[in-house]
Design a protein around this motif. Structure first.
Motif, PDB file in Angstrom:
ATOM      1  N   ILE A  91       0.972  -1.286  -0.048  1.00 13.16           N
ATOM      2  CA  ILE A  91      -0.032   0.209   0.040  1.00 13.16           C
ATOM      3  C   ILE A  91       0.744   1.240  -0.008  1.00 13.16           C
ATOM      4  CG2 ILE A  91      -1.659   1.314   1.051  1.00 13.16           C
ATOM      5  CD1 ILE A  91      -2.743  -1.366   2.287  1.00 13.16           C
ATOM      6  N   GLY A  92       0.761   2.162  -1.125  1.00 13.86           N
ATOM      7  CA  GLY A  92       1.616   3.278  -1.099  1.00 13.86           C
ATOM      8  C   GLY A  92       0.759   4.407  -0.508  1.00 13.86           C
ATOM      9  N   HIS A  93       1.323   5.392   0.412  1.00 12.40           N
ATOM     10  CA  HIS A  93       0.755   6.434   0.828  1.00 12.40           C
ATOM     11  C   HIS A  93       1.177   7.588   0.712  1.00 12.40           C
ATOM     12  CE1 HIS A  93      -1.261   3.629   3.983  1.00 12.40           C
ATOM     13  NE2 HIS A  93      -0.140   2.962   3.822  1.00 12.40           N
ATOM     14  N   ARG A  94       0.424   8.660   0.138  1.00 14.86           N
ATOM     15  CA  ARG A  94       1.040  10.332   0.341  1.00 14.86           C
ATOM     16  C   ARG A  94       1.248  10.590   1.582  1.00 14.86           C
ATOM     17  NH1 ARG A  94      -2.183  15.574  -0.930  1.00 14.86           N
ATOM     18  NH2 ARG A  94      -0.507  17.094  -1.290  1.00 14.86           N
ATOM     19  N   VAL A  95       2.488  11.081   1.979  1.00 19.38           N
ATOM     20  CA  VAL A  95       2.781  11.790   2.973  1.00 19.38           C
ATOM     21  C   VAL A  95       3.287  13.231   2.844  1.00 19.38           C
ATOM     22  CG1 VAL A  95       3.879  11.638   5.376  1.00 19.38           C
ATOM     23  CG2 VAL A  95       3.245   9.662   4.338  1.00 19.38           C
ATOM     24  N   VAL A  96       2.506  14.032   3.390  1.00 18.22           N
ATOM     25  CA  VAL A  96       2.817  15.522   2.852  1.00 18.22           C
ATOM     26  C   VAL A  96       4.138  16.017   3.440  1.00 18.22           C
ATOM     27  CG1 VAL A  96       2.003  17.732   3.236  1.00 18.22           C
ATOM     28  CG2 VAL A  96       0.485  16.024   2.285  1.00 18.22           C
ATOM     29  N   HIS A  97       4.572  15.930   4.794  1.00 17.15           N
ATOM     30  CA  HIS A  97       5.813  16.480   5.076  1.00 17.15           C
ATOM     31  C   HIS A  97       6.653  15.276   5.412  1.00 17.15           C
ATOM     32  CE1 HIS A  97       8.321  19.481   6.177  1.00 17.15           C
ATOM     33  NE2 HIS A  97       7.427  20.633   6.537  1.00 17.15           N
ATOM     34  N   GLY A  98       7.725  15.420   4.884  1.00 24.27           N
ATOM     35  CA  GLY A  98       9.039  14.538   5.218  1.00 24.27           C
ATOM     36  C   GLY A  98      10.104  14.900   5.691  1.00 24.27           C
ATOM     37  N   GLY A  99      10.165  16.388   5.965  1.00 23.01           N
ATOM     38  CA  GLY A  99      11.193  16.975   6.776  1.00 23.01           C
ATOM     39  C   GLY A  99      12.535  17.010   5.763  1.00 23.01           C
ATOM     40  N   GLU A 100      13.594  17.101   6.578  1.00 22.87           N
ATOM     41  CA  GLU A 100      14.796  16.942   5.779  1.00 22.87           C
ATOM     42  C   GLU A 100      15.457  15.284   5.859  1.00 22.87           C
ATOM     43  OE1 GLU A 100      14.227  17.772   8.933  1.00 22.87           O
ATOM     44  OE2 GLU A 100      16.072  18.755   9.776  1.00 22.87           O
ATOM     45  N   PHE A 101      14.524  14.415   6.501  1.00 19.90           N
ATOM     46  CA  PHE A 101      14.998  13.013   6.460  1.00 19.90           C
ATOM     47  C   PHE A 101      14.693  12.111   5.402  1.00 19.90           C
ATOM     48  CE2 PHE A 101      14.873  14.189  10.892  1.00 19.90           C
ATOM     49  CZ  PHE A 101      16.267  13.852  11.274  1.00 19.90           C
ATOM     50  N   PHE A 102      13.429  12.379   4.705  1.00 20.47           N
ATOM     51  CA  PHE A 102      12.782  11.456   3.983  1.00 20.47           C
ATOM     52  C   PHE A 102      12.910  12.353   2.489  1.00 20.47           C
ATOM     53  CE2 PHE A 102      10.571  10.566   7.823  1.00 20.47           C
ATOM     54  CZ  PHE A 102      10.965   9.272   7.875  1.00 20.47           C
ATOM     55  N   THR A 103      13.894  11.647   1.673  1.00 23.63           N
ATOM     56  CA  THR A 103      14.371  12.287   0.160  1.00 23.63           C
ATOM     57  C   THR A 103      13.913  11.245  -0.728  1.00 23.63           C
ATOM     58  OG1 THR A 103      16.551  11.543   0.389  1.00 23.63           O
ATOM     59  CG2 THR A 103      16.075  13.894   0.912  1.00 23.63           C
ATOM     60  N   GLU A 104      13.319   9.970  -0.181  1.00 24.65           N
ATOM     61  CA  GLU A 104      13.028   8.837  -1.061  1.00 24.65           C
ATOM     62  C   GLU A 104      11.827   8.232  -0.555  1.00 24.65           C
ATOM     63  OE1 GLU A 104      14.774   7.904  -3.679  1.00 24.65           O
ATOM     64  OE2 GLU A 104      16.678   9.214  -3.535  1.00 24.65           O
ATOM     65  N   PRO A 105      11.251   7.329  -1.373  1.00 25.07           N
ATOM     66  CA  PRO A 105      10.067   6.735  -0.869  1.00 25.07           C
ATOM     67  C   PRO A 105      10.684   5.484   0.152  1.00 25.07           C
ATOM     68  CG  PRO A 105      10.108   6.505  -3.386  1.00 25.07           C
ATOM     69  CD  PRO A 105      11.385   7.302  -2.750  1.00 25.07           C
ATOM     70  N   THR A 106       9.877   5.274   1.173  1.00 32.22           N
ATOM     71  CA  THR A 106      10.354   4.709   2.234  1.00 32.22           C
ATOM     72  C   THR A 106       9.151   3.739   2.982  1.00 32.22           C
ATOM     73  OG1 THR A 106      11.495   6.904   3.099  1.00 32.22           O
ATOM     74  CG2 THR A 106      11.418   4.943   4.800  1.00 32.22           C
ATOM     75  N   VAL A 107       9.726   2.528   3.047  1.00 27.03           N
ATOM     76  CA  VAL A 107       8.795   1.630   3.882  1.00 27.03           C
ATOM     77  C   VAL A 107       8.692   1.913   5.248  1.00 27.03           C
ATOM     78  CG1 VAL A 107       8.742  -1.044   4.334  1.00 27.03           C
ATOM     79  CG2 VAL A 107       9.731  -0.251   2.218  1.00 27.03           C
ATOM     80  N   VAL A 108       7.499   1.800   5.659  1.00 31.32           N
ATOM     81  CA  VAL A 108       7.258   2.445   6.958  1.00 31.32           C
ATOM     82  C   VAL A 108       7.496   1.335   8.083  1.00 31.32           C
ATOM     83  CG1 VAL A 108       5.105   3.036   8.438  1.00 31.32           C
ATOM     84  CG2 VAL A 108       5.153   3.796   5.869  1.00 31.32           C
TER      85      VAL A 108
END
Ligand SMILES: Nc1ncnc2c1ncn2[C@@H]1O[C@H](COP(=O)(O)OP(=O)(O)O)[C@@H](O)[C@H]1O
Ligand SMILES: CC(=O)OP(=O)(O)O
Ligand SMILES: [Mg+2]
Length: 402
Positions: A91-108
Motif C-alpha cells: 500500500i502506497g501512501h502520500r505523506v505530505v511532510h517528510g522534513g529533511e530526513f525523507f528524500t526517497e520513498p520509504t517502507v514504513v
C-alpha cells in the motif's frame, strides 16, 4: 505462486482521500475512488470498479481517515478486490511532510511513524490524516509493506539560496526552519510528462509547473531537477489557495496578535482555513467563483484578480530563476479545468514569449496538450497530474523487485 503485482494508493488530503488500486504489470487501474468531507456530518464515498464499469456511492458520517479507509476496503471487497488479496504487493501512501530526513520513498516502520508524527506541527492539516491512513492500513494488512511517498522529496534538490529563509542560520537549523516545498510527486510527474509532450528528455527542458488544486504551488524545474518552489516550511507560503492566504508580510501575524488581540491558534486557523479565495469571497471552488464573476459579482472578481496577480508574479519569478523557459504547465483541479485561469495568468506576458491560443485553451480533455500558438517561443500546456500513478510506481519500484 507468482509475485503479487497490485498496489493500493492512498492520497490523503486534509478532509479527503483519493485512492486507486493498480496492477503494476501494465499500470492499469482496477478501481478508483474518492472519499470527501471526512469528519463532517455527511461524508461521501464514490467508488468505481474499472473492470465492471460499476460506480457506487455511500453517504454517511466517517469520523476520520481510518473510518474512510475501512469503508474503501469494504467497497473493494464487494468487487472481489479486497485488501486480503494475495495479489496485493503493497500500500502506497502520500505523506505530505517528510522534513529533511525523507528524500526517497520509504517502507514504513515504527521509526518512520515517529518521524511523520514529529512533523505534525509543520503540516497540521495533512500529516495527521496521513498517519491515520497508514495505521489503519497496517491494522487491515499487518503483513504488507506500507510505503510512504513524500510530497517534500522532489524539492530536496533546491539550492540553499532558494531553500533558506533570510534569518540567522543557527536559529533556523536549531528549529529545522527551511523551505521544504510540497506537491512534489505532482511537480515531478508533470515536469516529466511536459518534456514527453515536447518530445524531449526531461534533462533537456526547463519547466514552470503550476499545480493549482485546493492547495496550490508553483515550481521551477531545470532539466528535471527542482530549483525552486513556492511553498515553504509549511504548505501555507506562496500562491493564493482555496482557503490559505499564501504569501503575506510576516508582520501581519504580529499585528493580528498585538493589535487584533488574536491568539496563535486563531491566527493559524484564519490563515490556513479561512483565507485565500474562501476568505476573500466566501467560496473556495473556482467553478463557483467563475460563475459569480460571469454574473458581475465584484467580490468574486476581486478574489479572482488577486489569485491571478499572485500566479503571474510567480511565473515571472520562476522565469527569472530559470533564465530560459521551455514550457509552462498547468495542472491539478483548477489548472486542468479552468480555462479562464490559464488565459488570465498568461495574458500580457507576450514579451516573455508566453501566449495562449483561445481555441486550444477551450478544448477539454484528460490528455496532456499544448494550448499555446505554434509561433509562441514558450510552450504553454495543460498536463493532467496523476499523483496516484506516480506513488504506485515509486512504491512498486521499492517493494516489487523480488
Ligand atoms: N471544471 C472546473 N472548473 C474550475 N475549477 C475546477 C473545476 N473542477 C475542479 N475545479 C477546482 O479544483 C479544485 C480541486 O482540485 P484538486 O486538484 O482535486 O485539489 P485537492 O487535491 O487539493 O483536493 C476544486 O476546489 C475546484 O476549485
Ligand atoms: C500540501 C498540500 O497543500 O496538499 P493539498 O493540495 O492536497 O491540500
Ligand atoms: Mg491534491
Amino acid at each position: 505462486m507468482t509475485s503479487p503485482t497490485r498496489v493500493l494508493v492512498l492520497n490523503s488530503g486534509s478532509s479527503s482521500v483519493k485512492y486507486q488500486l493498480l496492477d503494476m504489470r501494465d499500470r492499469s487501474r482496477l478501481a478508483v475512488g474518492l472519499v470527501e468531507r471526512i469528519g463532517e456530518r455527511t461524508s461521501r464515498l464514490k467508488h468505481t470498479c474499472v473492470g465492471s464499469g460499476e460506480t457506487r456511492e455511500q453517504n454517511g458520517p466517517m469520523a476520520d481517515h481510518g473510518a474512510a479507509l475501512k469503508a474503501v476496503a469494504g467497497e473493494l471487497a464487494k468487487d472481489g478486490l479486497g485488501l486480503d488479496s494475495p495479489e496485493l504487493a503493497a500500500i502506497g501512501h502520500r505523506v505530505v511532510h517528510g522534513g529533511e530526513f525523507f528524500t526517497e520513498p520509504t517502507v514504513v516502520d515504527d521509526t518512520v511513524l515517529i518521524e511523520i508524527e514529529r512533523l505534525i506541527p509543520v503540516a497540521p492539516l495533512h500529516n495527521p490524516a496521513n498517519l491515520t491512513g497508514i495505521r489503519t492500513a497496517q491494522e487491515l494488512r499487518p503483513d504488507l509493506p506500507q510505503v510512504a511517498v513524500f510530497d517534500t522529496a522532489f524539492h530536496t534538490t533546491m539550492p540553499e539560496s532558494a531553500a533558506r529563509y533570510a534569518i540567522d542560520p543557527r536559529i533556523a537549523d536549531r528549529h529545522r526552519i527551511r523551505r521544504y516545498g510540497f506537491h512534489g510527486t505532482s511537480h515531478a510527474y508533470v515536469s516529466r510528462e511536459t518534456a514527453r509532450l515536447l518530445g524531449k528528455d526531461p534533462s533537456e527542458v526547463n519547466v514552470i509547473v503550476l499545480h493549482l488544486g485546493n492547495g496550490a504551488s508553483a515550481s521551477a524545474v531545470r532539466g528535471g531537477v527542482c530549483v525552486d518552489t513556492s511553498m515553504g516550511l509549511t504548505p501555507l507560503e506562496g500562491l493564493v489557495m482555496g482557503t490559505r492566504s499564501g504569501d503575506l508580510d510576516p508582520a501581519v501575524i504580529f499585528h493580528l496578535a498585538r493589535v487584533g488581540g488574536m491568539d496563535m491558534d486563531e491566527i493559524d486557523t484564519l490563515l490556513n482555513k479561512r483565507s485565500g479565495l474562501f476568505g476573500l469571497c466566501g467560496d473556495n471552488d473556482m467553478r463557483e467563483i467563475r460563475r459569480r464573476v460571469e454574473e458581475g459579482d465584484e467580490q468574486a472578481k476581486l478574489a479572482f484578480d488577486i489569485y491571478i496577480h499572485r500566479l503571474k508574479k510567480y511565473i515571472g519569478a520562476y522565469y527569472a530563476v530559470l533564465g530560459r523557459v521551455d514550457a509552462v504547465a498547468f495542472t491539478a483541479g483548477v489548472g486542468e479545468n479552468a480555462a479562464a485561469v490559464r488565459e488570465a495568468a498568461v495574458a500580457g506576458l507576450e514579451g516573455l514569449g508566453l501566449a495562449v491560443d483561445a481555441d486550444l485553451n477551450a478544448v477539454r480533455g484528460d490528455e496532456a496538450r499544448l494550448i499555446s500558438p505554434d509561433s509562441a517561443r514558450v510552450a504553454v500546456a495543460v498536463v493532467p497530474t496523476d499523483e496516484e500513478l506516480e506513488i504506485a510506481t515509486q512504491t512498486y519500484a521499492l517493494v516489487g523487485r523480488e
